[in-house]
Write a protein that holds these residues in place. Structure first.
Motif, PDB file in Angstrom:
ATOM      1  N   ASP A  83      43.115  28.029  51.753  1.00  8.48           N
ATOM      2  CA  ASP A  83      44.226  27.225  51.067  1.00  8.48           C
ATOM      3  C   ASP A  83      43.911  25.836  50.826  1.00  8.48           C
ATOM      4  N   THR A  84      42.499  25.369  50.891  1.00  9.93           N
ATOM      5  CA  THR A  84      42.140  23.949  50.640  1.00  9.93           C
ATOM      6  C   THR A  84      41.609  23.739  49.297  1.00  9.93           C
ATOM      7  N   PHE A  85      40.910  24.795  48.630  1.00  9.36           N
ATOM      8  CA  PHE A  85      40.151  24.358  47.402  1.00  9.36           C
ATOM      9  C   PHE A  85      40.700  24.981  46.145  1.00  9.36           C
ATOM     10  N   ALA A  86      40.855  24.197  45.129  1.00 11.88           N
ATOM     11  CA  ALA A  86      41.678  24.742  43.953  1.00 11.88           C
ATOM     12  C   ALA A  86      40.849  25.746  43.132  1.00 11.88           C
ATOM     13  N   ALA A  87      39.364  25.627  43.335  1.00 13.45           N
ATOM     14  CA  ALA A  87      38.511  26.601  42.607  1.00 13.45           C
ATOM     15  C   ALA A  87      37.165  26.404  43.395  1.00 13.45           C
ATOM     16  N   LEU A  88      36.276  27.377  43.262  1.00 11.45           N
ATOM     17  CA  LEU A  88      35.132  27.270  43.867  1.00 11.45           C
ATOM     18  C   LEU A  88      33.970  27.919  42.833  1.00 11.45           C
ATOM     19  N   ALA A  89      32.813  27.247  42.981  1.00 13.40           N
ATOM     20  CA  ALA A  89      31.620  27.682  41.914  1.00 13.40           C
ATOM     21  C   ALA A  89      30.574  27.798  42.893  1.00 13.40           C
ATOM     22  N   VAL A  90      29.790  28.950  42.728  1.00  9.00           N
ATOM     23  CA  VAL A  90      28.443  29.205  43.533  1.00  9.00           C
ATOM     24  C   VAL A  90      27.360  29.568  42.689  1.00  9.00           C
ATOM     25  N   ASN A 144      26.335  44.372  51.675  1.00  3.66           N
ATOM     26  CA  ASN A 144      26.928  44.148  53.119  1.00  3.66           C
ATOM     27  C   ASN A 144      27.211  42.815  53.363  1.00  3.66           C
ATOM     28  N   TYR A 145      28.490  42.780  53.231  1.00 10.14           N
ATOM     29  CA  TYR A 145      29.170  41.293  53.235  1.00 10.14           C
ATOM     30  C   TYR A 145      29.139  40.681  54.421  1.00 10.14           C
ATOM     31  N   VAL A 146      28.661  39.394  54.607  1.00  9.89           N
ATOM     32  CA  VAL A 146      28.679  38.766  55.853  1.00  9.89           C
ATOM     33  C   VAL A 146      30.139  37.992  55.875  1.00  9.89           C
ATOM     34  N   TYR A 147      30.748  37.597  54.654  1.00 13.34           N
ATOM     35  CA  TYR A 147      32.188  36.949  54.856  1.00 13.34           C
ATOM     36  C   TYR A 147      32.949  37.675  54.114  1.00 13.34           C
ATOM     37  N   ASP A 148      34.406  37.603  54.502  1.00 12.14           N
ATOM     38  CA  ASP A 148      35.536  38.149  54.041  1.00 12.14           C
ATOM     39  C   ASP A 148      36.086  37.600  52.736  1.00 12.14           C
ATOM     40  N   LEU A 149      35.508  38.136  51.549  1.00 18.97           N
ATOM     41  CA  LEU A 149      35.941  37.737  50.411  1.00 18.97           C
ATOM     42  C   LEU A 149      37.342  37.812  50.111  1.00 18.97           C
ATOM     43  N   ALA A 150      37.878  38.916  50.754  1.00 20.60           N
ATOM     44  CA  ALA A 150      39.421  39.123  50.529  1.00 20.60           C
ATOM     45  C   ALA A 150      40.308  37.866  50.644  1.00 20.60           C
ATOM     46  N   ARG A 151      39.688  37.003  51.440  1.00 20.07           N
ATOM     47  CA  ARG A 151      40.404  35.745  51.967  1.00 20.07           C
ATOM     48  C   ARG A 151      40.407  34.769  50.635  1.00 20.07           C
ATOM     49  N   LEU A 152      39.721  35.008  49.660  1.00 24.20           N
ATOM     50  CA  LEU A 152      39.593  34.429  48.271  1.00 24.20           C
ATOM     51  C   LEU A 152      40.668  34.817  47.484  1.00 24.20           C
ATOM     52  N   LYS A 153      41.323  35.976  47.724  1.00 24.42           N
ATOM     53  CA  LYS A 153      42.315  36.092  46.640  1.00 24.42           C
ATOM     54  C   LYS A 153      43.347  35.205  45.959  1.00 24.42           C
ATOM     55  N   GLY A 154      43.410  34.820  44.608  1.00 19.31           N
ATOM     56  CA  GLY A 154      44.031  33.847  44.364  1.00 19.31           C
ATOM     57  C   GLY A 154      43.016  32.667  43.981  1.00 19.31           C
ATOM     58  N   MET A 155      41.982  32.692  44.182  1.00 18.74           N
ATOM     59  CA  MET A 155      41.315  31.383  44.264  1.00 18.74           C
ATOM     60  C   MET A 155      40.262  31.732  43.003  1.00 18.74           C
ATOM     61  N   PRO A 156      40.473  30.847  42.002  1.00 16.43           N
ATOM     62  CA  PRO A 156      39.521  31.052  40.728  1.00 16.43           C
ATOM     63  C   PRO A 156      37.937  30.786  41.107  1.00 16.43           C
ATOM     64  N   VAL A 157      37.196  31.679  40.862  1.00 17.14           N
ATOM     65  CA  VAL A 157      35.723  31.722  41.322  1.00 17.14           C
ATOM     66  C   VAL A 157      34.714  31.790  40.164  1.00 17.14           C
ATOM     67  N   GLU A 210      38.437  21.320  36.557  1.00 17.28           N
ATOM     68  CA  GLU A 210      39.498  20.378  36.335  1.00 17.28           C
ATOM     69  C   GLU A 210      40.930  21.079  35.896  1.00 17.28           C
ATOM     70  N   GLU A 211      40.669  22.170  35.248  1.00 17.10           N
ATOM     71  CA  GLU A 211      42.019  22.891  34.820  1.00 17.10           C
ATOM     72  C   GLU A 211      42.762  23.597  35.980  1.00 17.10           C
ATOM     73  N   HIS A 212      42.139  23.580  37.285  1.00 16.31           N
ATOM     74  CA  HIS A 212      42.870  24.306  38.239  1.00 16.31           C
ATOM     75  C   HIS A 212      43.381  23.433  39.005  1.00 16.31           C
ATOM     76  N   ILE A 213      44.675  23.555  39.534  1.00 17.84           N
ATOM     77  CA  ILE A 213      45.523  22.779  40.574  1.00 17.84           C
ATOM     78  C   ILE A 213      46.023  23.640  41.428  1.00 17.84           C
ATOM     79  N   LEU A 214      45.841  23.470  42.880  1.00 17.22           N
ATOM     80  CA  LEU A 214      46.300  24.226  43.854  1.00 17.22           C
ATOM     81  C   LEU A 214      47.725  24.313  43.924  1.00 17.22           C
ATOM     82  N   ALA A 215      48.100  25.851  44.122  1.00 18.42           N
ATOM     83  CA  ALA A 215      49.597  25.880  43.904  1.00 18.42           C
ATOM     84  C   ALA A 215      50.198  25.203  45.208  1.00 18.42           C
TER      85      ALA A 215
END
Length: 326
Positions: free
Chosen positions: A228-235, A248-261, A320-325
């Motif tokens: 709920d902190t980041f408006a967008a993520l680039a990896v 075999n995922y180490v992290y729960d990517l389902a938590r990123l639902k709604g986050m632009p990646v 910059e297009e993305h603003i956290l809801a």
């Protein structure tokens, strides 16, 4: 002069039909654009992309230079560059003192960039950048050759604050000394980000997270820990799964639902296999089919995909297009 031809899918399909260029064994093999169009519903695997690059060279007389796949609100778009291979131009140095090294004032020593004509009384978007394993140490100035700092040093000032903590030499963003998953640095990053939001006038709705290699992996983990902190993520060339098991995922990517990646990776990467980027994209598509996901692949680039991702103006415009809801 490098030749780059950007075309839309319908236009290139039409050109292929007119030219009559066919692949060998055309009866059983899809054309380049038919293959790309098939990606509408599924993220390709590495073998399909390697085959695509080879067939583009054969069918069109030129290699795929860059492939951008984007899924947004259930819609698919693709942008393909053909032509000369990408070449890194090396890392510029901060000879004009654009950046500040800040020591002893936060959880990590860090490198700071403030926009031109910085005004402490107004709020700015903020980028949190996590470096790779080779930039660990006790001199944050070395970070100037990487990430958003690369773009700025190439003559492109940003209207955003950039903060980049430097990890101590013996540490890792997500592993302990024995290589086991470890939360200690993520906990420190949470403290550091809170300190940055207090020290600098960041717009809390426009905080962006990005990282490369080890920092890309750290970015996956931190984003999942603070969705709920980041408006967008680039990896960039990072992984979210077990070293030799991309599915075999180490992290729960389902938590990123709604986050632009936006994921960047070189298909020639032998340090972090491109299957990690593809599997992460596949997982995100499955968890959030209507979410915004971008996948940029460089068929002729290895692990240094960061040299191209971070010097691409589209990345910063996209952030910059993305603003956290609210």
């Amino acid at each position: 002069m490098k030749t780059v031809m950007r075309v839309l899918i319908p236009l290139l399909c039409a050109l292929l039909l007119v030219s009559g260029v066919q692949a060998e064994n055309a009866e059983s093999e899809m054309t380049v654009m038919e293959t790309i169009t098939a990606f509408r519903t599924a993220v390709p695997d590495a073998a399909a992309l390697d085959d695509l690059a080879i067939r583009a060279k054969r069918e069109l007389g030129m290699p795929v230079r860059e492939l951008d796949l984007c899924w947004n609100a259930g819609k698919f778009t693709c942008d393909v560059s053909y032509g000369s291979t990408l070449t890194s131009k090396g890392h510029a140095k901060d000879e004009n003192g654009r950046f500040q090294v800040i020591r002893g004032q936060a959880e990590f020593d860090y490198l700071l960039y403030l926009p031109d004509n910085y005004d402490p009384d107004r709020e700015y978007p903020m980028i949190l950048f996590l470096h790779g394993i080779g930039e660990r140490g006790n001199d944050p100035s070395v970070l100037a050759g990487y990430g958003p700092f690369q773009y700025i040093l190439k003559g492109h000032p940003l209207g955003m604050i950039v903060v980049a903590p430097q990890l101590e030499k013996e540490n890792h963003w997500v592993d302990d000394a024995g290589g086991a998953e470890y939360d200690g640095q993520i906990d420190r990053l949470k403290v550091f980000l809170a300190q940055m939001r207090e020290a600098w006038p960041a717009d809390d709705r426009r905080i962006y997270l990005t990282g490369l290699s080890m920092g890309g992996r750290g970015s996956w983990k931190l984003a999942c820990a603070m969705p709920d902190t980041f408006a967008a993520l680039a990896v960039v060339c990072g992984r979210a799964s077990v070293w030799d098991q991309p599915e075999n995922y180490v992290y729960d990517l389902a938590r990123l639902k709604g986050m632009p990646v936006w994921i960047f990776h070189g298909l020639g990467d032998t340090t972090v296999a491109p299957d990690h980027a593809l599997s992460a994209a596949r997982k995100l598509r499955a968890e959030d089919p209507d979410g915004e996901l971008k996948l940029t692949l460089y068929p002729v680039v290895g692990h240094n995909s960061y040299d191209f991702a971070y010097t691409d103006s589209r990345l910063y415009a996209w952030l910059e297009e993305h603003i956290l809801a609210e």
